[in-house]
Design a protein around this motif. Structure first.
Motif, PDB file in Angstrom:
ATOM      1  N   LEU A   1       0.709  -0.983   0.140  1.00 54.23           N
ATOM      2  CA  LEU A   1       0.023   0.082   0.143  1.00 54.23           C
ATOM      3  C   LEU A   1       0.960   1.212   0.103  1.00 54.23           C
ATOM      4  CD1 LEU A   1      -2.658  -1.289   2.678  1.00 54.23           C
ATOM      5  CD2 LEU A   1      -3.402  -0.657   0.032  1.00 54.23           C
ATOM      6  N   CYS A   2       2.022   1.269   0.728  1.00 51.82           N
ATOM      7  CA  CYS A   2       3.001   2.269   0.346  1.00 51.82           C
ATOM      8  C   CYS A   2       3.342   2.647  -0.878  1.00 51.82           C
ATOM      9  CB  CYS A   2       4.320   2.034   1.525  1.00 51.82           C
ATOM     10  SG  CYS A   2       3.930   2.137   3.432  1.00 51.82           S
ATOM     11  N   LYS A   3       3.590   1.608  -1.610  1.00 51.43           N
ATOM     12  CA  LYS A   3       3.783   1.703  -2.963  1.00 51.43           C
ATOM     13  C   LYS A   3       2.776   2.540  -3.580  1.00 51.43           C
ATOM     14  CE  LYS A   3       6.569  -2.415  -3.400  1.00 51.43           C
ATOM     15  NZ  LYS A   3       6.517  -3.973  -4.256  1.00 51.43           N
ATOM     16  N   HIS A   4       1.594   2.233  -3.357  1.00 50.71           N
ATOM     17  CA  HIS A   4       0.641   2.658  -4.193  1.00 50.71           C
ATOM     18  C   HIS A   4       0.135   4.251  -3.639  1.00 50.71           C
ATOM     19  CE1 HIS A   4      -3.586   2.740  -5.843  1.00 50.71           C
ATOM     20  NE2 HIS A   4      -4.040   3.362  -4.626  1.00 50.71           N
ATOM     21  N   TYR A   5       0.298   4.342  -2.559  1.00 49.49           N
ATOM     22  CA  TYR A   5      -0.065   5.959  -2.105  1.00 49.49           C
ATOM     23  C   TYR A   5       1.197   6.725  -1.864  1.00 49.49           C
ATOM     24  CZ  TYR A   5      -4.857   4.161  -0.642  1.00 49.49           C
ATOM     25  OH  TYR A   5      -5.963   3.749  -0.655  1.00 49.49           O
ATOM     26  N   LYS A   6       2.395   6.166  -2.480  1.00 55.28           N
ATOM     27  CA  LYS A   6       3.582   6.801  -2.274  1.00 55.28           C
ATOM     28  C   LYS A   6       4.017   7.444  -0.648  1.00 55.28           C
ATOM     29  CE  LYS A   6       3.986   6.483  -6.800  1.00 55.28           C
ATOM     30  NZ  LYS A   6       4.822   5.214  -7.055  1.00 55.28           N
ATOM     31  N   ALA A   7       3.649   6.431   0.122  1.00 52.24           N
ATOM     32  CA  ALA A   7       3.988   6.853   1.545  1.00 52.24           C
ATOM     33  C   ALA A   7       5.168   6.383   1.978  1.00 52.24           C
ATOM     34  CB  ALA A   7       2.746   6.164   2.504  1.00 52.24           C
ATOM     35  N   SER A   8       6.216   7.227   2.573  1.00 52.61           N
ATOM     36  CA  SER A   8       7.329   6.836   3.055  1.00 52.61           C
ATOM     37  C   SER A   8       7.563   5.962   4.244  1.00 52.61           C
ATOM     38  CB  SER A   8       8.215   8.175   3.128  1.00 52.61           C
ATOM     39  OG  SER A   8       8.417   8.577   1.778  1.00 52.61           O
ATOM     40  N   VAL A   9       8.483   5.035   4.607  1.00 57.69           N
ATOM     41  CA  VAL A   9       8.611   4.580   5.767  1.00 57.69           C
ATOM     42  C   VAL A   9      10.245   4.847   6.206  1.00 57.69           C
ATOM     43  CG1 VAL A   9       7.484   2.469   4.838  1.00 57.69           C
ATOM     44  CG2 VAL A   9       9.786   2.450   4.281  1.00 57.69           C
ATOM     45  N   ILE A  10      10.170   4.447   7.345  1.00 56.37           N
ATOM     46  CA  ILE A  10      11.678   4.661   7.994  1.00 56.37           C
ATOM     47  C   ILE A  10      11.915   3.088   8.589  1.00 56.37           C
ATOM     48  CG2 ILE A  10      10.629   5.443  10.136  1.00 56.37           C
ATOM     49  CD1 ILE A  10      13.450   7.118  10.490  1.00 56.37           C
ATOM     50  N   ILE A  11      12.879   2.598   8.434  1.00 53.81           N
ATOM     51  CA  ILE A  11      13.413   1.282   9.252  1.00 53.81           C
ATOM     52  C   ILE A  11      14.089   1.467  10.601  1.00 53.81           C
ATOM     53  CG2 ILE A  11      15.008  -0.579   8.900  1.00 53.81           C
ATOM     54  CD1 ILE A  11      14.730  -0.404   5.857  1.00 53.81           C
ATOM     55  N   ASP A  12      13.700   0.985  11.621  1.00 52.82           N
ATOM     56  CA  ASP A  12      14.166   1.231  12.925  1.00 52.82           C
ATOM     57  C   ASP A  12      14.504   0.040  13.624  1.00 52.82           C
ATOM     58  OD1 ASP A  12      14.379   4.119  13.073  1.00 52.82           O
ATOM     59  OD2 ASP A  12      12.010   4.094  13.512  1.00 52.82           O
ATOM     60  N   SER A  13      15.356  -0.106  14.709  1.00 49.69           N
ATOM     61  CA  SER A  13      15.598  -1.087  15.310  1.00 49.69           C
ATOM     62  C   SER A  13      14.740  -1.580  16.731  1.00 49.69           C
ATOM     63  CB  SER A  13      17.043  -1.130  15.755  1.00 49.69           C
ATOM     64  OG  SER A  13      17.337  -0.326  17.030  1.00 49.69           O
ATOM     65  N   ASP A  14      14.347  -0.490  17.002  1.00 51.80           N
ATOM     66  CA  ASP A  14      13.560  -0.463  18.390  1.00 51.80           C
ATOM     67  C   ASP A  14      14.538  -1.364  19.380  1.00 51.80           C
ATOM     68  OD1 ASP A  14      11.807  -0.611  20.452  1.00 51.80           O
ATOM     69  OD2 ASP A  14      10.227  -1.734  19.493  1.00 51.80           O
ATOM     70  N   ALA A  15      15.909  -0.859  19.273  1.00 52.67           N
ATOM     71  CA  ALA A  15      16.924  -1.446  20.191  1.00 52.67           C
ATOM     72  C   ALA A  15      16.662  -1.121  21.841  1.00 52.67           C
ATOM     73  CB  ALA A  15      18.161  -0.828  19.974  1.00 52.67           C
ATOM     74  N   HIS A  16      16.815  -2.091  22.365  1.00 52.15           N
ATOM     75  CA  HIS A  16      16.829  -1.922  23.786  1.00 52.15           C
ATOM     76  C   HIS A  16      17.964  -2.087  24.656  1.00 52.15           C
ATOM     77  CE1 HIS A  16      12.475  -1.818  23.127  1.00 52.15           C
ATOM     78  NE2 HIS A  16      12.289  -1.612  24.663  1.00 52.15           N
ATOM     79  N   ILE A  17      18.941  -2.564  23.932  1.00 52.64           N
ATOM     80  CA  ILE A  17      20.607  -2.785  24.242  1.00 52.64           C
ATOM     81  C   ILE A  17      21.242  -2.381  23.168  1.00 52.64           C
ATOM     82  CG2 ILE A  17      20.488  -5.037  23.413  1.00 52.64           C
ATOM     83  CD1 ILE A  17      21.900  -5.981  25.974  1.00 52.64           C
ATOM     84  N   GLU A  18      22.408  -2.014  23.728  1.00 55.49           N
ATOM     85  CA  GLU A  18      23.465  -1.302  22.846  1.00 55.49           C
ATOM     86  C   GLU A  18      23.591  -2.277  21.498  1.00 55.49           C
ATOM     87  OE1 GLU A  18      26.651  -1.949  22.071  1.00 55.49           O
ATOM     88  OE2 GLU A  18      27.156  -3.542  23.413  1.00 55.49           O
ATOM     89  N   ALA A  19      23.686  -3.482  21.545  1.00 61.27           N
ATOM     90  CA  ALA A  19      23.990  -4.521  20.761  1.00 61.27           C
ATOM     91  C   ALA A  19      23.136  -4.431  19.416  1.00 61.27           C
ATOM     92  CB  ALA A  19      24.177  -5.920  21.230  1.00 61.27           C
ATOM     93  N   ASP A  20      21.944  -3.927  19.708  1.00 62.09           N
ATOM     94  CA  ASP A  20      20.885  -3.817  18.773  1.00 62.09           C
ATOM     95  C   ASP A  20      20.870  -2.527  17.911  1.00 62.09           C
ATOM     96  OD1 ASP A  20      20.012  -6.479  18.578  1.00 62.09           O
ATOM     97  OD2 ASP A  20      18.575  -6.239  20.216  1.00 62.09           O
ATOM     98  N   VAL A  21      21.541  -1.503  18.391  1.00 64.65           N
ATOM     99  CA  VAL A  21      21.527  -0.291  17.659  1.00 64.65           C
ATOM    100  C   VAL A  21      21.905  -0.595  16.129  1.00 64.65           C
ATOM    101  CG1 VAL A  21      22.593   1.946  17.570  1.00 64.65           C
ATOM    102  CG2 VAL A  21      21.975   0.819  19.677  1.00 64.65           C
ATOM    103  N   GLY A  22      20.981   0.008  15.229  1.00 63.96           N
ATOM    104  CA  GLY A  22      21.294   0.001  13.980  1.00 63.96           C
ATOM    105  C   GLY A  22      21.109  -1.362  13.180  1.00 63.96           C
ATOM    106  N   ASN A  23      20.480  -2.395  14.220  1.00 66.18           N
ATOM    107  CA  ASN A  23      20.339  -3.918  13.712  1.00 66.18           C
ATOM    108  C   ASN A  23      18.770  -3.909  12.862  1.00 66.18           C
ATOM    109  OD1 ASN A  23      19.822  -6.324  13.184  1.00 66.18           O
ATOM    110  ND2 ASN A  23      19.860  -7.220  15.400  1.00 66.18           N
ATOM    111  N   HIS A  24      19.156  -3.521  11.578  1.00 66.88           N
ATOM    112  CA  HIS A  24      18.076  -3.642  10.630  1.00 66.88           C
ATOM    113  C   HIS A  24      17.941  -4.582   9.914  1.00 66.88           C
ATOM    114  CE1 HIS A  24      18.019   1.131  11.340  1.00 66.88           C
ATOM    115  NE2 HIS A  24      17.516   0.437  12.512  1.00 66.88           N
ATOM    116  N   LYS A  25      18.617  -5.730  10.011  1.00 65.39           N
ATOM    117  CA  LYS A  25      18.971  -6.946   8.841  1.00 65.39           C
ATOM    118  C   LYS A  25      17.543  -7.425   8.527  1.00 65.39           C
ATOM    119  CE  LYS A  25      21.187 -11.274   8.936  1.00 65.39           C
ATOM    120  NZ  LYS A  25      20.088 -12.072   8.527  1.00 65.39           N
TER     121      LYS A  25
END
Length: 241
Positions: A182-206
């Motif tokens: 639906l984002c493709k259809h409506y041209k709605a932008s997304v942001i990828i986030d980790s929701d990290a609760h510990i430093e090891a997960d910062v930037g973990n968007h795999k």
């Protein structure tokens, strides 16, 4: 695309995370991020900090360990109108906010009621990102939510943590497939986030990037690769540049 940011993270102030702001920022630097955002839980989440925590962000440097810093909050959507749990006098001090539904703070309603809860948050000018709109425990009309996000220039989050096998959020991958289409259809932008609760997960968007690849989602609708692409959604970013 080079992923240069992570804007959904938690510190010890949230009560159920395990590293300090400086430790999280240092981890962001070690992982080569350009921009780090801290979004501790707003007061209605059990165990989190008092609202006073959010009024003194002026003392925090705009750069830590070579990484640009944004200070916000993950707000709790409280009811079917999209009411959130920080008052305007505090919201206006923050760089940005994420608004999310969390089980301890929200009673699941019908599809229409849950959808209205998100719509109320999307229309709030202080809300810049809708957090993890993926949880099958709170069913919604994705067509209506994505169309509103596009209209009101609000980012929808692709939360990598939700895609982990241990996540309590139900059917996240399936729901994200619907949302991204639906984002493709409506041209709605997304942001990828980790929701990290510990430093090891910062930037973990795999896991999120794996889903992006599987769905062929267009890079031009992902803000993670460019501060210029993020700036229209979070104007306070200018203070870091």
């Amino acid at each position: 695309m080079k992923d240069i940011m992570d804007l959904h993270t938690h510190t010890t102030a949230s009560g159920h995370a395990y590293n300090t702001l400086y430790e999280m920022a240092r981890s962001a630097s070690e992982k080569g991020l350009t921009l780090f955002g801290s979004t501790d839980h707003a007061p209605k989440m059990p165990g989190t900090c008092h609202e006073f925590y959010f009024i003194n962000f002026k003392v925090i440097p705009r750069t830590l360990f070579g990484v640009k810093i944004l200070m916000g909050s993950e707000l709790n959507i409280l009811d079917y109108t999209g009411r959130i749990d920080l008052r305007e006098g505090i919201l206006e001090r923050l760089d940005y906010t994420i608004a999310s539904i969390h089980e301890p703070c929200y009673k699941c309603g019908t599809v229409a009621e849950n959808t209205n809860a998100y719509l109320g948050a999307i229309k709030n000018p202080y809300v810049k990102i809708i957090g993890h709109p993926d949880d099958g425990r709170f069913p919604i009309d994705y067509d209506t939510v994505v169309a509103a996000a596009a209209e009101h220039h609000t980012l929808l989050e692709l939360n990598s943590s939700s895609l982990h096998s241990t996540s309590m959020r139900l059917h996240a991958k399936e729901n994200y497939r619907i949302m991204l289409d639906l984002c493709k259809h409506y041209k709605a932008s997304v942001i990828i986030d980790s929701d990290a609760h510990i430093e090891a997960d910062v930037g973990n968007h795999k896991l999120a990037w794996e889903l992006i690849k599987e769905t062929g989602f267009p890079e031009e609708l992902i803000v993670n690769g460019s501060l210029d692409r993020l700036l229209p959604y979070i104007p306070r970013l200018k203070e870091c540049l």
